[in-house]
Motif scaffolding. Structure first.
Motif, PDB file in Angstrom:
ATOM      1  N   THR A 105       0.831  -1.196   0.000  1.00  0.00           N
ATOM      2  CA  THR A 105       0.000   0.000   0.000  1.00  0.00           C
ATOM      3  C   THR A 105       0.874   1.257   0.000  1.00  0.00           C
ATOM      4  O   THR A 105       2.078   1.190   0.248  1.00  0.00           O
ATOM      5  CB  THR A 105      -0.910   0.021   1.238  1.00  0.00           C
ATOM      6  N   GLU A 106       0.226   2.386  -0.223  1.00  0.00           N
ATOM      7  CA  GLU A 106       0.942   3.666  -0.210  1.00  0.00           C
ATOM      8  C   GLU A 106       1.545   3.931   1.172  1.00  0.00           C
ATOM      9  O   GLU A 106       2.672   4.421   1.290  1.00  0.00           O
ATOM     10  CB  GLU A 106      -0.019   4.798  -0.596  1.00  0.00           C
ATOM     11  N   GLN A 107       0.813   3.569   2.221  1.00  0.00           N
ATOM     12  CA  GLN A 107       1.304   3.807   3.574  1.00  0.00           C
ATOM     13  C   GLN A 107       2.527   2.921   3.866  1.00  0.00           C
ATOM     14  O   GLN A 107       3.510   3.389   4.436  1.00  0.00           O
ATOM     15  CB  GLN A 107       0.203   3.536   4.598  1.00  0.00           C
ATOM     16  N   GLU A 108       2.439   1.634   3.464  1.00  0.00           N
ATOM     17  CA  GLU A 108       3.581   0.745   3.662  1.00  0.00           C
ATOM     18  C   GLU A 108       4.805   1.246   2.892  1.00  0.00           C
ATOM     19  O   GLU A 108       5.936   1.179   3.381  1.00  0.00           O
ATOM     20  CB  GLU A 108       3.223  -0.676   3.195  1.00  0.00           C
ATOM     21  N   TYR A 109       4.553   1.749   1.714  1.00  0.00           N
ATOM     22  CA  TYR A 109       5.638   2.278   0.879  1.00  0.00           C
ATOM     23  C   TYR A 109       6.342   3.447   1.571  1.00  0.00           C
ATOM     24  O   TYR A 109       7.571   3.480   1.667  1.00  0.00           O
ATOM     25  CB  TYR A 109       5.063   2.708  -0.465  1.00  0.00           C
ATOM     26  N   ARG A 110       5.564   4.387   2.088  1.00  0.00           N
ATOM     27  CA  ARG A 110       6.149   5.573   2.700  1.00  0.00           C
ATOM     28  C   ARG A 110       6.879   5.224   4.006  1.00  0.00           C
ATOM     29  O   ARG A 110       7.938   5.774   4.301  1.00  0.00           O
ATOM     30  CB  ARG A 110       5.065   6.623   2.950  1.00  0.00           C
ATOM     31  N   GLU A 111       6.315   4.315   4.792  1.00  0.00           N
ATOM     32  CA  GLU A 111       6.972   3.912   6.053  1.00  0.00           C
ATOM     33  C   GLU A 111       8.299   3.209   5.770  1.00  0.00           C
ATOM     34  O   GLU A 111       9.300   3.442   6.454  1.00  0.00           O
ATOM     35  CB  GLU A 111       6.045   3.001   6.847  1.00  0.00           C
ATOM     36  N   ALA A 112       8.313   2.355   4.750  1.00  0.00           N
ATOM     37  CA  ALA A 112       9.546   1.645   4.418  1.00  0.00           C
ATOM     38  C   ALA A 112      10.604   2.594   3.878  1.00  0.00           C
ATOM     39  O   ALA A 112      11.806   2.399   4.119  1.00  0.00           O
ATOM     40  CB  ALA A 112       9.250   0.544   3.399  1.00  0.00           C
ATOM     41  N   LEU A 113      10.181   3.630   3.155  1.00  0.00           N
ATOM     42  CA  LEU A 113      11.133   4.609   2.633  1.00  0.00           C
ATOM     43  C   LEU A 113      11.847   5.355   3.760  1.00  0.00           C
ATOM     44  O   LEU A 113      13.002   5.756   3.619  1.00  0.00           O
ATOM     45  CB  LEU A 113      10.416   5.638   1.740  1.00  0.00           C
ATOM     46  N   GLN A 114      11.152   5.552   4.872  1.00  0.00           N
ATOM     47  CA  GLN A 114      11.721   6.316   5.980  1.00  0.00           C
ATOM     48  C   GLN A 114      12.623   5.477   6.884  1.00  0.00           C
ATOM     49  O   GLN A 114      13.346   6.031   7.720  1.00  0.00           O
ATOM     50  CB  GLN A 114      10.579   6.917   6.825  1.00  0.00           C
ATOM     51  N   ALA A 115      12.587   4.175   6.749  1.00  0.00           N
ATOM     52  CA  ALA A 115      13.369   3.302   7.639  1.00  0.00           C
ATOM     53  C   ALA A 115      14.858   3.463   7.367  1.00  0.00           C
ATOM     54  O   ALA A 115      15.290   3.495   6.206  1.00  0.00           O
ATOM     55  CB  ALA A 115      12.961   1.844   7.434  1.00  0.00           C
ATOM     56  N   PRO A 116      15.672   3.581   8.415  1.00  0.00           N
ATOM     57  CA  PRO A 116      17.126   3.698   8.213  1.00  0.00           C
ATOM     58  C   PRO A 116      17.716   2.355   7.770  1.00  0.00           C
ATOM     59  O   PRO A 116      17.169   1.290   8.079  1.00  0.00           O
ATOM     60  CB  PRO A 116      17.653   4.090   9.597  1.00  0.00           C
ATOM     61  N   VAL A 117      18.815   2.429   7.038  1.00  0.00           N
ATOM     62  CA  VAL A 117      19.510   1.203   6.621  1.00  0.00           C
ATOM     63  C   VAL A 117      20.527   0.848   7.710  1.00  0.00           C
ATOM     64  O   VAL A 117      21.564   1.501   7.839  1.00  0.00           O
ATOM     65  CB  VAL A 117      20.208   1.389   5.258  1.00  0.00           C
ATOM     66  N   ILE A 118      20.193  -0.150   8.496  1.00  0.00           N
ATOM     67  CA  ILE A 118      21.066  -0.589   9.591  1.00  0.00           C
ATOM     68  C   ILE A 118      21.428  -2.050   9.357  1.00  0.00           C
ATOM     69  O   ILE A 118      20.556  -2.918   9.347  1.00  0.00           O
ATOM     70  CB  ILE A 118      20.378  -0.433  10.960  1.00  0.00           C
TER      71      ILE A 118
END
Length: 858
Positions: free
Chosen positions: A236-249
């Protein structure tokens, strides 16, 4: 119409040419195409995994990391991420995607850039299994034909499952299961959406897109994958935006090791490679189960490490690793303190060793210090974690006890700290090292093995590779030989200094007791429990060197490790801790030589048992019991000449029932009676003897073992000259354990520790020795290992009698008080005379061997 006909003719000609081109291409490459039917029985290369007996993962060996999974075990989002990124029409095309190929051709024609790929998942699978990555037209043609064949042979789901398990994803991770473990330390079902997108973006260029090497590249590629998943309505659009904000750790994770036993794992690796060869061992998915269990192995590792910390702290603090800035002026201006960011960047370059953390001192108060750890936390070191740290001068000397934290630390110091369970404390990497081994004496199964402080520090396995002088741990074997040659536990031997002139060397050999205390006439039991050096020498003389060495060989010791001189009686033999443990197992199991082993069974990747160890078992009821030895019968007769003859007689073979080669019965190398007598004598090493209320009580060298409150333990300490090697060997019929402590530099002494006024009674000071230095590691290990172990039910073997003797003379007695005690004898060797008041004093003639064994006569 004429133009239409021309177009139709051209299309027909083009179609015919295309058919002939494809047919010609197939004819050209068909002989070079591999048999794709191999994919029906494909064996993915998987590493060897080593487990404890209770199923905990100990280690993993192999170049390629792979965790094979079925399609049902993979999260739907993970599958969708790969489909969206690598082949959105996977379930529609016949193996190659014409639309994708046309799109790629247009991109190449318009941009002259051949980076746009057109390979389907099936084509990538064909390339990964059968072809190279060279960018040539002929390779692409082969790839297409192989893809079509694969589609005809396998279902779409089978192709996708093979692909997701085969694909290379960087850092030696092959397949999505391994990638989840390597990059995130997770199983695939634990991955978040942004982590799934990172893994799905790796096939394009795993070496430059992985999050360990380049988080920026990994984030950019992740965002592309997420965009394609959104476009195909997988998220979904919401899942997309949340995943985009996640830091790469991400960091590189090893296998999910749940049991720390690297020295055992390396032993297993070597043995499996010897059995099967490297190629098969590292890639066939072998599952190796060992004999050790996690709780017992953990107890051995913790006990060994804590004992080394204790030794190290007794000898003082060697100072910080470096001084980053000087906060206290010493004739110069103080330097400015580093900023926290600078400190953290510096600490990030240093790796933790076991539980030793790198830290930098940031503040020092009167009796505490504050430090910054590599993870950004600040911790306080209280006075209880500092007060041990007097200055190390050398192995023999330490400085004065510190009075305040500033006597030890200053801001800017790079130090090591650890958490001891109660608080953080100053620490340091031990310079001394150690080994601890425990085996089941009835089968030889290794229950625990630790070959040093840390495998990361040194891969040298001191438990199996370090041959060190055995010290007094050799004495039970010397005494065992004496029992075979006429001595009894009640025999009286002269505990007095020896002055032996060596005519060849032109010097006198003067073996001495340690400590230099001499009791004069002493019973054999008491001499062994007190570890009397000169008595051991006299017994060796009584038996003879040749006969003694022959006897020691029965315990599995190599003759080349046994010096052919009288120093043998004091422990100059060089043995590994594992060899010594196997030797003591003969006493523990009643006289059988067992072969230590660590691999219990091996399964192949299909779960089929391909190896099962068949140990030689010490079974006391499986053999005919040997007749009691006649050795020592002359003692009862009081015949001095017969006594001497028996003292120097050759060792009689131990009777045993004939065995077939297929028998799993261990070979008897010692009579059950002899093993019993030594076990009983070594219990006195723990519990001592005499009567403390009457002033005749005495301790054996292993008296600290009394804290276990078990009456079934026999034990022996050992210390070599100048305390270069310290030992403790202790056992009952169910478990044998040996601990060794020393330096890798065999010339370096463990030294001595002086009293530390800050520690009060909570310390151990004095010369380092087996009882002080090695026994504590064994003791703390056994607290765990024997916690739920039932006490041995002592059974007196046939051929053994028990009579009351006079403790001073070893003769029979009618007294029933503190001057007497029951003693065990091989039947027929009991004393025949009674002790008499006013018996003549003992007299000794150093040149007369008959005086090495004393009996009183009426």
């Amino acid at each position: 119409m004429s133009w239409l006909k021309k177009i139709l003719y051209l299309c027909l000609i083009g179609l015919v040419l295309a058919v002939f081109t494809v047919a010609g291409a197939y004819w050209y490459v068909k002989d070079d195409l591999p048999d794709v039917s191999l994919l029906q029985d494909v064996r993915l290369q998987t590493p060897m995994r080593v487990f404890t007996a209770d199923g905990e993962l100990m280690s993993q060996f192999g170049e390629q990391r792979r965790i094979p999974l079925t399609l049902e075990e993979m999260p739907p989002q993970l599958i969708e991420a790969f489909l969206a990124t690598e082949d959105s029409r996977f379930y529609e095309h016949p193996g190659f995607d014409v639309i994708g190929m046309m799109r790629a051709a247009i991109v190449v024609a318009s941009t002259r850039d051949a980076k746009q790929g057109a390979s389907t998942i099936t084509q990538q699978l064909a390339r990964n299994f059968f072809l190279t990555r060279e960018k040539k037209v002929i390779r692409k043609i082969k790839e297409i034909f192989l893809a079509v064949r694969i589609e005809q042979l396998l279902t779409k789901d089978e192709i996708l499952e093979l692909y997701l398990n085969k694909i290379e994803l960087g850092h030696r991770a092959f397949g999505v299961g391994a990638a989840a473990q390597v990059y995130f330390g997770k199983t695939v079902d634990e991955l978040t959406l942004d982590e799934i997108a990172i893994i799905a973006g790796l096939p394009q260029a795993p070496s430059v897109l992985n999050p360990v090497r380049s988080p920026v590249n990994a984030r950019n590629r992740r965002n592309i994958v997420l965009g394609r998943m959104l476009a195909m309505n997988y998220i979904t659009e919401q899942e997309y935006r949340e995943a985009l904000q996640a830091p790469v750790i991400s960091r590189r994770h090893g296998a999910q090791i749940t049991a720390s036993a690297p020295y055992v794992a390396e032993m297993v690796r070597q043995q499996v490679v010897d059995m099967f060869g490297e190629d098969y061992a590292y890639s066939a998915g072998l599952q190796v189960y060992t004999t050790i269990t996690k709780p017992i192995q953990d107890a051995a590792r913790r006990s060994l490490q804590q004992n080394l910390y204790d030794y190290d702290e007794r000898h003082g603090y060697r100072g910080p690793q470096t001084q980053l800035w000087t906060a206290v002026a010493n004739g110069t201006e103080p330097e400015p303190a580093w900023q926290e960011t600078e400190i953290l960047n510096y600490l990030s370059e240093h790796t933790t060793l076991e539980d030793l953390h790198h830290a930098v001192v940031v503040a020092v108060e009167e009796q505490e210090a504050r430090v910054l750890l590599a993870d950004g936390r600040q911790q306080t070191l209280p006075w209880d974690g500092l007060k041990w740290a007097r200055r190390f001068i050398n192995d023999q000397r330490q400085g004065h006890a510190p009075k305040q934290a500033a006597d030890i630390l200053q801001p800017g110091m790079h130090i090591r700290v650890r958490h001891n369970g109660d608080h953080w404390q100053l620490s340091q990497e031990p310079e001394a090292t150690s080994a601890l081994v425990a085996i089941d004496p009835n089968t030889g199964a290794i229950q625990a093995l630790v070959g040093g402080f840390s495998f990361a520090q040194s891969q040298f396995n001191r438990a199996t590779q370090a041959k060190r002088q055995a010290g007094s741990t050799i004495k039970p074997f010397i005494y065992s030989a004496a029992l075979e040659h006429g001595y009894t536990l009640a025999s009286i031997v002269n505990d007095a200094p020896i002055h032996h002139w060596d005519q060849g060397a032109g010097i006198a050999w003067r073996p001495r007791n340690s400590p230099a205390v001499y009791d004069g006439p002493i019973r054999v039991r008491e001499a062994l429990a007190k570890s009397k050096n000169v008595v051991s020498v006299r017994l060796l003389r009584g038996v003879g060197i040749d006969a003694t060495i022959q006897h020691l060989r029965n315990f599995g010791f190599a003759e080349s490790d046994l010096p052919r001189n009288e120093t043998l009686s004091l422990g100059s033999a060089s043995l590994t801790p594992l060899e010594l443990t196997a030797g003591y197992a003969v006493f523990a199991n009643g006289g059988f030589l067992i072969d230590p082993y660590v691999i219990e069974r091996i399964y192949n990747e299909e779960g089929e048992l391909i190896y099962q160890h068949q140990p030689k078992i010490a079974c006391r009821d499986c053999l005919e019991r040997p007749e009691p030895s006649a050795n020592g019968q002359a003692h009862a007769d009081g015949d001095a000449e017969a006594q001497l003859a028996q003292l120097f007689a050759s060792l009689d073979p131990v009777p045993e029932k004939p065995q077939s080669e297929a028998s799993n019965q261990a070979v008897r190398v010692l009579s059950e009676q002899n093993a019993f007598l030594i076990r009983e004598a070594l219990k006195s090493s723990v519990w001592g003897g005499g009567n403390w209320n009457r002033g005749t009580g005495w301790n054996g060298t292993a008296w600290r073992v009394q804290s276990l409150q078990r009456r079934d333990i026999s034990g022996k300490t050992g210390t070599t000259n100048d305390s270069k090697d310290t030992w403790f060997a202790g056992f009952n019929s169910q478990l044998v354990g040996v601990a060794w402590v020393g330096f890798d530099d065999a010339n370096r002494s463990l030294g001595r520790a002086t009293w530390n006024a800050n520690l009060g009674r909570d310390q151990s000071s004095g010369v380092e020795a087996g009882a002080r230095t090695a026994l504590p590691a064994w003791l703390e290990f056994m607290r765990v290992a024997m916690k739920d172990m039932p006490a041995d039910q002592v059974e007196t073997p046939s051929g053994i009698s028990s009579v009351r003797i006079d403790l001073e003379t070893g003769l029979l007695t009618r007294a029933n008080d503190h001057t007497s005690s029951f003693e065990y004898f091989l039947r027929g060797t009991e004393p025949s005379q009674y002790a008499q008041p006013g018996s003549p004093a003992f007299s000794f003639d150093e040149d007369d061997p008959s005086t090495e064994l004393l009996e009183l006569f009426d």
